[in-house]
Motif scaffolding. Sequence first.
Motif, PDB file in Angstrom:
ATOM      1  N   GLU A  54       0.838  -1.192   0.000  1.00  0.00           N
ATOM      2  CA  GLU A  54       0.000   0.000   0.000  1.00  0.00           C
ATOM      3  C   GLU A  54       0.876   1.246   0.000  1.00  0.00           C
ATOM      4  N   VAL A  55       0.270   2.378  -0.388  1.00  0.00           N
ATOM      5  CA  VAL A  55       0.882   3.684  -0.166  1.00  0.00           C
ATOM      6  C   VAL A  55       0.313   4.204   1.146  1.00  0.00           C
ATOM      7  N   THR A  56       1.160   4.345   2.160  1.00  0.00           N
ATOM      8  CA  THR A  56       0.695   4.820   3.461  1.00  0.00           C
ATOM      9  C   THR A  56       1.660   5.861   4.011  1.00  0.00           C
ATOM     10  N   ASN A 167       4.183  -3.479   8.674  1.00  0.00           N
ATOM     11  CA  ASN A 167       3.093  -2.557   8.353  1.00  0.00           C
ATOM     12  C   ASN A 167       3.365  -1.116   8.781  1.00  0.00           C
ATOM     13  N   PRO A 168       4.477  -0.508   8.342  1.00  0.00           N
ATOM     14  CA  PRO A 168       4.675   0.899   8.681  1.00  0.00           C
ATOM     15  C   PRO A 168       3.609   1.756   8.025  1.00  0.00           C
ATOM     16  N   ASP A 169       3.098   2.711   8.768  1.00  0.00           N
ATOM     17  CA  ASP A 169       2.033   3.562   8.243  1.00  0.00           C
ATOM     18  C   ASP A 169       2.385   5.025   8.466  1.00  0.00           C
ATOM     19  N   ASN A 233      -1.360   0.682  15.542  1.00  0.00           N
ATOM     20  CA  ASN A 233      -1.148   2.099  15.229  1.00  0.00           C
ATOM     21  C   ASN A 233      -1.198   2.310  13.725  1.00  0.00           C
ATOM     22  N   CYS A 234      -2.173   3.067  13.283  1.00  0.00           N
ATOM     23  CA  CYS A 234      -2.393   3.258  11.858  1.00  0.00           C
ATOM     24  C   CYS A 234      -1.870   4.633  11.444  1.00  0.00           C
ATOM     25  N   TYR A 235      -2.681   5.415  10.758  1.00  0.00           N
ATOM     26  CA  TYR A 235      -2.250   6.742  10.325  1.00  0.00           C
ATOM     27  C   TYR A 235      -2.379   7.698  11.511  1.00  0.00           C
ATOM     28  N   GLY A 236      -2.258   8.998  11.277  1.00  0.00           N
ATOM     29  CA  GLY A 236      -2.334   9.947  12.371  1.00  0.00           C
ATOM     30  C   GLY A 236      -2.347  11.372  11.883  1.00  0.00           C
ATOM     31  N   CYS A 375      -7.360   7.884  11.471  1.00  0.00           N
ATOM     32  CA  CYS A 375      -6.633   9.144  11.589  1.00  0.00           C
ATOM     33  C   CYS A 375      -7.537  10.216  12.188  1.00  0.00           C
ATOM     34  N   PRO A 376      -6.914  11.178  12.866  1.00  0.00           N
ATOM     35  CA  PRO A 376      -7.628  12.378  13.288  1.00  0.00           C
ATOM     36  C   PRO A 376      -7.154  13.571  12.464  1.00  0.00           C
ATOM     37  N   GLU A 377      -7.856  14.673  12.553  1.00  0.00           N
ATOM     38  CA  GLU A 377      -7.395  15.940  12.009  1.00  0.00           C
ATOM     39  C   GLU A 377      -7.630  17.006  13.069  1.00  0.00           C
ATOM     40  N   PHE A 378      -6.534  17.525  13.628  1.00  0.00           N
ATOM     41  CA  PHE A 378      -6.588  18.568  14.636  1.00  0.00           C
ATOM     42  C   PHE A 378      -6.591  19.912  13.929  1.00  0.00           C
ATOM     43  N   MET A 379      -7.635  20.705  14.166  1.00  0.00           N
ATOM     44  CA  MET A 379      -7.829  21.948  13.443  1.00  0.00           C
ATOM     45  C   MET A 379      -7.017  23.089  14.067  1.00  0.00           C
ATOM     46  N   PRO A 380      -6.794  24.171  13.296  1.00  0.00           N
ATOM     47  CA  PRO A 380      -5.972  25.285  13.795  1.00  0.00           C
ATOM     48  C   PRO A 380      -6.515  25.991  15.027  1.00  0.00           C
ATOM     49  N   ASP A 381      -7.798  25.836  15.346  1.00  0.00           N
ATOM     50  CA  ASP A 381      -8.305  26.458  16.572  1.00  0.00           C
ATOM     51  C   ASP A 381      -7.813  25.736  17.818  1.00  0.00           C
TER      52      ASP A 381
END
Length: 873
Positions: A54-56, A167-169, A233-236, A375-381
């Motif tokens: 995979e591409v990870t 499985n490096p991600d 542990n997957c993406y992040g 995965c999460p996405e932490f926003m700029p706020d």
Amino acid sequence: MDEFTRRKLMASSAAAAIGIGALGTASAADTDTPGAPTVRGDLKRLATTARGAEVTGPFVFENGEVLFSLQHPSRDNPSPYDTAAVGVLDGHRFDFNGQNDEFDELEAPRSKAAQGRVQVAGGEYDILVQEGDPIDGGDAKWGHPETPDGTDIAEFAGSRYGDVGTNPDMNFFVPTDDEGLEGYLFTNNETSPGSITRTPLSRGADGWTADHEAAMNLENQPAFRELGGTRINCYGDLSPWETPMSSEEDYSHPRVSGSATVSDMVDAESGVGLRGGAAFWNRPNPTAIEGALDDLFEESWYPQGTWALGGVEMQAYYLGAEPVDQDGTTNTTEPVGDGYPNRYRYGHIVEITEPTSEEPIPVKHYVMGRAAFECPEFMPDERTVYLASDGSSKGLYKFVAEEPIPSYDDRMDVRGTLYAARVTNDDAAANEPPAEVDLEIEWLALGTASNAEVASWIADYDDVTQIDYLETHAETDWQADLETALAEADEEVAINGNRDYITDAEILEWATQYEERGPDGVDEELRRVPFLETRAAAKEIGASIEFRKAEGIDSLDDAKPGDFLYVGISELNDGMADDEGAVRMERVDGGVVYRAELESDYDISTLEPVVVGPDATDRESIVDAAPINVDNVLVLKDGRVLLCEDKGNFGRSYTNDALWVYEPPTSLHVDSVAVSQEATGEAELTLSSVPDGLAGGHTSVTLEHTDVAEITGASYHDALELTTDPTISDDGSTVEFQFADIEDEIEPGAMDVTLATVEIEGVGSGTTDIVTDVQALDDDEGTAIEAHPRPGVVVTGPPPIGGGGTGGGAPTDPDGDGRFEDLNGNGRLDYDDVTLLFEHIEDDSVTLNADAYDFNDNGRIDYDDIDELYDEQ
């Protein structure tokens, strides 16, 4: 009829009634879904991986160079492409100009030799580190967790969650210099126990190099083991304050399978055919449960997530448990006692604080819930977090902290509200092709708590072991007859649930109280339910737990309202394309990439399809040129998006996964604006990008409801020299612009080009869309610019409270969030506004303008709105 026969028949009828069977087995016979494939914008292939990989873990350095993981490649590939690795695309560097014409597209790999290696447009794949490399002074292997006594976890027999280190991600780089050319690379490895490695990297004249000697497996540090370690542990993400965020993709968390709910099991008086893999977490040799259930019940079913119970015993040995179930090659059913892992400690977002210190410190954000987080996405706020969960019938979640997360001196004090998404336009979306349907969503609050509170609830289950599974659920003494006791326990758990953890009854009681009292009104002992059993709880209150393989979520690092959050749905089938629940679209096995425009408070409410994959049965030429099963997504600083494939069984002429670069279409965007009645505000008309410059054009802006607002004026940007006077219609609904850039002031490649400013006056309370239209728009080459219109919203505030006598002027919206906090119209929020709302809460000027004063966002005016306004001061 004996009890055993009665239960078998009950199980069969229950499963049939709910319609639950094996997951992921829906037919791929849908051959002609309209719009599959579709790309709204431009797409180019940048790289392909070696066969089987995979591409990870994509990451782009400050200098524009790209890195990604070569995850689980085929062992038949030639060396070094037969071994998992992390490498840099040497020879390619992004210019961040927003255009895909900066590189020539990579041709698809046709030969066996090309398919056996990583290929890069204009460069090579420079491997930095590989699975099993000696690190940490030669005392450890890269990606290999160890037991407390230093034994490599790979040496143990038994069920596994993949081979150790293959499985490096996730890859995120934390620089230690100003240029971003030295620092630490943090890499996830999907295994159980989990692995996060920290590898020092630096870039010299000859490229990037890794310091293997100083690399370390963080999992082997005491601070990690004290938390129970990590798992899968997957993406992040890399937080705005530059700490790596690792996702625990614990697929074994479902307590119900597919679209079933806990209510379904209780109504059926049995969980057979419906129960998920989580119930069997502390079963001796848990992955063997499927075969055991086949022997016990006539109704054969696969408890969702069972396969991911592989490696749970390895987790126990990592924590120091005695490896009692080893016979040299496989697991036995001898139960593991002390040291068995607590299931509620996994499936979280893990922050690596102090990432550049000698011993980085992990923090699990328990308050963000439990799932198979990709995965999460932490926003700029620094308060808002979006969370994507992988697999079938999963949720899309949001967490909003009460204060910026890095402002808490102790991360365990982080407090906020967890939400789950619900699709609201289910009728409109039903049986429609995904390319033609925007999904409208609302957020259901599940509960509010702090990390420390949730941690205390989790600790209540720390002493649960495999012995408890037998002693809680079997009548036979397991020490006298283990086989009989295990069969009795399996039968009891399948039917009535696992009483060692949160019970079915507790979840239903929480849901009942939630409906009656709201998320903050449930009994204290039930507050734990949505944080420890997130998926099951969200299902019970009507959230759309139907998303299929949400494997990517990202936005600009400095995203602001009007920018986009991208969500990768690797496969749009199963729960999103069946006859159950709210989401019932036509299936697209190639997946969909959605984007959502960020609103003023970093909320999102609409998922718009921008990249749609092919159907599984499309002809080879179509499949070759289309992105398939987009997994991780990464938004570049110029707004383009890296799309990483984890493709399924598609008929390509080549077997390799690809890394694509998506260039969004140019958009013509008009701002949203909040104005008071009889006051004016300004909205700018902006082109997102002009890759080939701007020659000129003819555009218009229209207000849909002139009883709410009217256009009273307009002006052009100073760079536009040749223009006609803006033409405003008699009713104030529309203004037209015609312009030319004859001096080439707007250069090719410019982004966020302001064309004009529209003046809008509020004439009545309410909201109205403000839309754009393009009659003509040309670039410097004489080619038409296909601009995608992006509407705005005008919110007009209510009239003065109390007729203006005690309230003063018309209320205003100081922070532009659509709520009119400045009730007395003095331009700011102060205590007088709080008292004004209190004194006039029952007046028509308030009750007839609920949207303006609904500060607690519950859809009505109540006294809690006064409290919320007071807290905002």
